[in-house]
Design a protein around this motif. Structure first.
Motif, PDB file in Angstrom:
ATOM      1  N   GLY A  41       0.880  -1.345  -0.148  1.00 41.25           N
ATOM      2  CA  GLY A  41      -0.052   0.025  -0.115  1.00 41.25           C
ATOM      3  C   GLY A  41       0.795   1.349   0.018  1.00 41.25           C
ATOM      4  O   GLY A  41       0.698   2.193   1.070  1.00 41.25           O
ATOM      5  N   ALA A  42       2.010   1.301  -0.991  1.00 44.29           N
ATOM      6  CA  ALA A  42       2.784   2.385  -1.232  1.00 44.29           C
ATOM      7  C   ALA A  42       3.713   2.209  -0.393  1.00 44.29           C
ATOM      8  O   ALA A  42       4.472   3.087  -0.108  1.00 44.29           O
ATOM      9  CB  ALA A  42       2.032   4.009  -0.879  1.00 44.29           C
ATOM     10  N   PHE A  43       4.154   1.153   0.258  1.00 47.86           N
ATOM     11  CA  PHE A  43       5.099   0.683   0.697  1.00 47.86           C
ATOM     12  C   PHE A  43       5.772  -0.897   0.480  1.00 47.86           C
ATOM     13  O   PHE A  43       4.882  -1.648   0.022  1.00 47.86           O
ATOM     14  CB  PHE A  43       5.316   0.727   2.313  1.00 47.86           C
ATOM     15  N   GLY A  44       6.841  -1.032   0.743  1.00 49.90           N
ATOM     16  CA  GLY A  44       7.292  -2.452   0.378  1.00 49.90           C
ATOM     17  C   GLY A  44       7.908  -3.137   1.409  1.00 49.90           C
ATOM     18  O   GLY A  44       7.815  -2.751   2.889  1.00 49.90           O
ATOM     19  N   LYS A  45       9.027  -3.950   1.299  1.00 52.03           N
ATOM     20  CA  LYS A  45       9.707  -4.435   2.423  1.00 52.03           C
ATOM     21  C   LYS A  45      10.607  -3.614   3.168  1.00 52.03           C
ATOM     22  O   LYS A  45      10.928  -3.861   4.291  1.00 52.03           O
ATOM     23  CB  LYS A  45      10.815  -5.553   1.702  1.00 52.03           C
ATOM     24  N   GLU A  46      10.706  -2.570   2.881  1.00 52.23           N
ATOM     25  CA  GLU A  46      11.402  -1.391   3.446  1.00 52.23           C
ATOM     26  C   GLU A  46      10.654  -0.991   4.717  1.00 52.23           C
ATOM     27  O   GLU A  46      11.101  -0.263   5.709  1.00 52.23           O
ATOM     28  CB  GLU A  46      12.050  -0.211   2.622  1.00 52.23           C
ATOM     29  N   GLN A  47       9.366  -1.357   4.772  1.00 51.56           N
ATOM     30  CA  GLN A  47       8.364  -0.517   5.899  1.00 51.56           C
ATOM     31  C   GLN A  47       7.541  -1.742   6.108  1.00 51.56           C
ATOM     32  O   GLN A  47       6.042  -1.434   6.458  1.00 51.56           O
ATOM     33  CB  GLN A  47       7.739   0.645   5.239  1.00 51.56           C
ATOM     34  N   ALA A  48       7.930  -3.101   6.184  1.00 52.99           N
ATOM     35  CA  ALA A  48       6.839  -4.200   6.529  1.00 52.99           C
ATOM     36  C   ALA A  48       7.868  -4.997   7.549  1.00 52.99           C
ATOM     37  O   ALA A  48       8.948  -4.692   7.936  1.00 52.99           O
ATOM     38  CB  ALA A  48       6.640  -4.999   5.188  1.00 52.99           C
ATOM     39  N   PRO A  49       7.171  -5.966   8.367  1.00 52.05           N
ATOM     40  CA  PRO A  49       7.940  -6.810   9.001  1.00 52.05           C
ATOM     41  C   PRO A  49       9.379  -7.529   8.504  1.00 52.05           C
ATOM     42  O   PRO A  49       9.353  -8.018   7.178  1.00 52.05           O
ATOM     43  CB  PRO A  49       6.863  -7.789   9.573  1.00 52.05           C
ATOM     44  N   GLY A  50      10.302  -7.500   9.144  1.00 54.26           N
ATOM     45  CA  GLY A  50      11.603  -8.227   8.759  1.00 54.26           C
ATOM     46  C   GLY A  50      11.452  -9.509   8.232  1.00 54.26           C
ATOM     47  O   GLY A  50      12.391  -9.864   7.493  1.00 54.26           O
ATOM     48  N   ASP A  51      10.706 -10.154   8.804  1.00 56.28           N
ATOM     49  CA  ASP A  51      10.474 -11.623   8.262  1.00 56.28           C
ATOM     50  C   ASP A  51       9.379 -11.907   7.240  1.00 56.28           C
ATOM     51  O   ASP A  51       9.043 -13.009   7.085  1.00 56.28           O
ATOM     52  CB  ASP A  51      10.052 -12.553   9.578  1.00 56.28           C
ATOM     53  N   MET A  52       9.085 -10.831   6.761  1.00 58.75           N
ATOM     54  CA  MET A  52       8.106 -10.897   5.529  1.00 58.75           C
ATOM     55  C   MET A  52       8.671 -10.640   4.311  1.00 58.75           C
ATOM     56  O   MET A  52       9.020  -9.632   3.919  1.00 58.75           O
ATOM     57  CB  MET A  52       6.828  -9.840   5.961  1.00 58.75           C
ATOM     58  N   ASP A  53       8.934 -11.586   3.536  1.00 63.46           N
ATOM     59  CA  ASP A  53       9.306 -11.568   2.067  1.00 63.46           C
ATOM     60  C   ASP A  53       8.098 -11.796   1.064  1.00 63.46           C
ATOM     61  O   ASP A  53       8.387 -10.892  -0.190  1.00 63.46           O
ATOM     62  CB  ASP A  53      10.263 -12.805   1.746  1.00 63.46           C
ATOM     63  N   SER A  54       7.066 -11.987   1.428  1.00 61.56           N
ATOM     64  CA  SER A  54       6.041 -12.366   0.743  1.00 61.56           C
ATOM     65  C   SER A  54       4.665 -12.309   1.273  1.00 61.56           C
ATOM     66  O   SER A  54       4.528 -12.609   2.609  1.00 61.56           O
ATOM     67  CB  SER A  54       6.075 -13.619  -0.322  1.00 61.56           C
ATOM     68  N   ILE A  55       3.491 -11.959   0.665  1.00 60.60           N
ATOM     69  CA  ILE A  55       2.176 -11.801   1.188  1.00 60.60           C
ATOM     70  C   ILE A  55       1.979 -13.159   1.670  1.00 60.60           C
ATOM     71  O   ILE A  55       1.298 -13.208   3.005  1.00 60.60           O
ATOM     72  CB  ILE A  55       1.197 -11.151   0.409  1.00 60.60           C
ATOM     73  N   ALA A  56       2.591 -14.313   1.214  1.00 62.15           N
ATOM     74  CA  ALA A  56       2.236 -15.643   1.610  1.00 62.15           C
ATOM     75  C   ALA A  56       2.826 -15.887   3.082  1.00 62.15           C
ATOM     76  O   ALA A  56       2.215 -16.762   3.875  1.00 62.15           O
ATOM     77  CB  ALA A  56       2.932 -16.536   0.640  1.00 62.15           C
ATOM     78  N   ASP A  57       3.666 -14.899   3.637  1.00 63.35           N
ATOM     79  CA  ASP A  57       3.874 -14.941   4.803  1.00 63.35           C
ATOM     80  C   ASP A  57       3.076 -14.870   6.033  1.00 63.35           C
ATOM     81  O   ASP A  57       3.219 -14.918   7.063  1.00 63.35           O
ATOM     82  CB  ASP A  57       5.388 -14.186   5.256  1.00 63.35           C
ATOM     83  N   LEU A  58       2.000 -14.231   5.508  1.00 64.98           N
ATOM     84  CA  LEU A  58       0.861 -14.119   6.452  1.00 64.98           C
ATOM     85  C   LEU A  58       0.578 -15.246   7.209  1.00 64.98           C
ATOM     86  O   LEU A  58      -0.185 -15.327   8.363  1.00 64.98           O
ATOM     87  CB  LEU A  58      -0.289 -13.398   5.684  1.00 64.98           C
ATOM     88  N   GLN A  59       0.851 -16.364   6.523  1.00 62.15           N
ATOM     89  CA  GLN A  59       0.235 -17.739   6.993  1.00 62.15           C
ATOM     90  C   GLN A  59       1.071 -18.043   8.539  1.00 62.15           C
ATOM     91  O   GLN A  59       0.683 -18.897   9.279  1.00 62.15           O
ATOM     92  CB  GLN A  59       0.704 -18.951   6.080  1.00 62.15           C
ATOM     93  N   THR A  60       2.211 -17.440   8.539  1.00 58.72           N
ATOM     94  CA  THR A  60       3.072 -17.512   9.913  1.00 58.72           C
ATOM     95  C   THR A  60       2.455 -16.947  11.227  1.00 58.72           C
ATOM     96  O   THR A  60       2.601 -17.229  12.326  1.00 58.72           O
ATOM     97  CB  THR A  60       4.514 -16.815   9.664  1.00 58.72           C
ATOM     98  N   ILE A  61       1.262 -16.167  11.024  1.00 61.30           N
ATOM     99  CA  ILE A  61       0.185 -15.840  12.055  1.00 61.30           C
ATOM    100  C   ILE A  61      -0.222 -17.073  12.761  1.00 61.30           C
ATOM    101  O   ILE A  61      -0.422 -16.786  13.973  1.00 61.30           O
ATOM    102  CB  ILE A  61      -0.827 -15.013  11.496  1.00 61.30           C
TER     103      ILE A  61
END
Length: 358
Positions: free
Chosen positions: A305-325
């Protein structure tokens, strides 16, 4: 686990960031690696293949086009007509993705049930269309109430009246002013049409004004807790209690500065702050404790949403990592049923109440 993400700015990325979401995440990043026009170039985490990989079969996808006056310090379109035209281009792109089999629009409860059954019963989700509910983030592009009805007729099912700063209909984040008569008229028309009111981004004064006059279904697609990260973008306990009393669901956003206190946009990094996906559990816990149950929290990631990995959790490389919740909540003692509610079912239950069994 099946996952329902209630806030993704997919068409904005397609048209303004010029990203082809049908491509692999690696290909999108590779094509952008030499671009410098936006700070998140080459750092996106969302694509259709990654959504399928993460079993994210359902989302709320936005239209967004802000109108700004000449003295505005934030970017936007210079007329409401230009903003409207931008949202119409976004609709055209969504329709093209439907024709290509990438997306399918969901506008009522029976089609939602059918789509979820398709995903949950499929042996493979690799080639399944992703379901989307069309939302409008910031109502500046609505030229008139007649235009809102036009938008409803092409599938618009949720509206957030405000975004950042002063808006045509409501003031949003980093500003504050009561609803004007024009804003109140919009809220009433949203209710008349049966559109979901998205309370996200409403400034405090506009939030409470809207709650006084709106009696329809309200959710907050992507919002976090002010008591954990103090900022007017977040909800106070009083606002959270009001939403809970209305059986609302609040989507957890993964924008770094909203997740932990002390983040300085443009300076802080996931590495310097130690920000991890697990930090979102603090906000989940807080709302669940306030509500006394796990029925008012969902995922509304706002990723890319106008940001990427630079402004997201450090262990998030892909939206698929939401499954770690899922394992994060398991470790915190949430039951399997609670986790299922948070990951997707709270949104579906909300829509069953909002849309009924047409």
């Amino acid at each position: 686990m099946f996952l329902f993400d209630a806030h993704l700015d997919i068409s904005m990325n397609a048209l303004e960031w010029n990203r082809d979401f049908t491509q692999s995440l690696n290909d999108i990043r590779e094509r952008e690696k030499h671009l410098t026009d936006k700070p998140d170039r080459g750092k996106g985490v969302v694509s259709f293949p990654e959504m399928r990989k993460g079993n994210i079969g359902m989302c709320v996808a936005t239209q967004i086009a802000r109108f700004v006056k000449p003295d505005s310090l934030i970017p936007g379109w210079h007329s409401q007509a230009q903003a409207w035209a931008q949202t119409q281009g976004q609709v055209a792109w969504y329709k093209a993705m439907e024709e290509a089999g990438e997306l399918v629009q969901i506008t009522d409860f029976p089609s939602l049930q059918k789509h979820i059954a398709l995903w949950k019963n499929a042996e493979s989700t690799e080639n399944l269309p992703i379901g989307y509910i069309l939302s409008l983030e910031g109502a500046d592009s609505i030229l008139s109430l007649k235009h809102l009805e036009t938008a409803y007729n092409y599938g618009l099912r949720a509206v957030g009246p405000a975004h950042y700063g002063p808006g045509v209909y409501a003031y949003g984040t980093d500003s504050d002013q009561p609803l004007s008569q024009k804003g109140k008229d919009l809220i009433r028309e949203i209710e008349r049409l049966g559109i979901i009111l998205d309370a996200t981004h409403l400034c405090d004064s506009a939030f409470w004004d809207a709650m006084k006059i709106y009696h329809g279904p309200v959710w907050a697609s992507h919002n976090l807790v002010r008591n954990l990260v103090p900022h007017n973008r977040q909800f106070s306990d009083e606002m959270l209690r009001e939403l809970i009393s209305r059986k609302a669901v609040i989507g957890m956003a993964f924008d770094a500065w909203m997740m932990i206190p002390g983040w300085v946009r443009g300076k802080s990094t996931p590495e310097s702050t130690g920000l991890k996906i697990e930090h979102i559990a603090e906000h989940i816990d807080y709302i669940c404790q306030l509500a006394g149950n796990a029925l008012h929290v969902g995922i509304g990631s706002d990723l890319d949403g106008a940001f990427g990995k630079e402004q997201a959790p450090g262990d998030m490389d892909s939206i698929a990592d939401l499954q770690t919740i899922v394992p994060i909540l398991e470790r915190r003692g949430y039951t399997a049923q609670d986790i299922e509610q948070i990951m997707w079912k709270n949104w579906v239950d909300f829509l069953e109440r909002a849309w009924g069994r047409e």
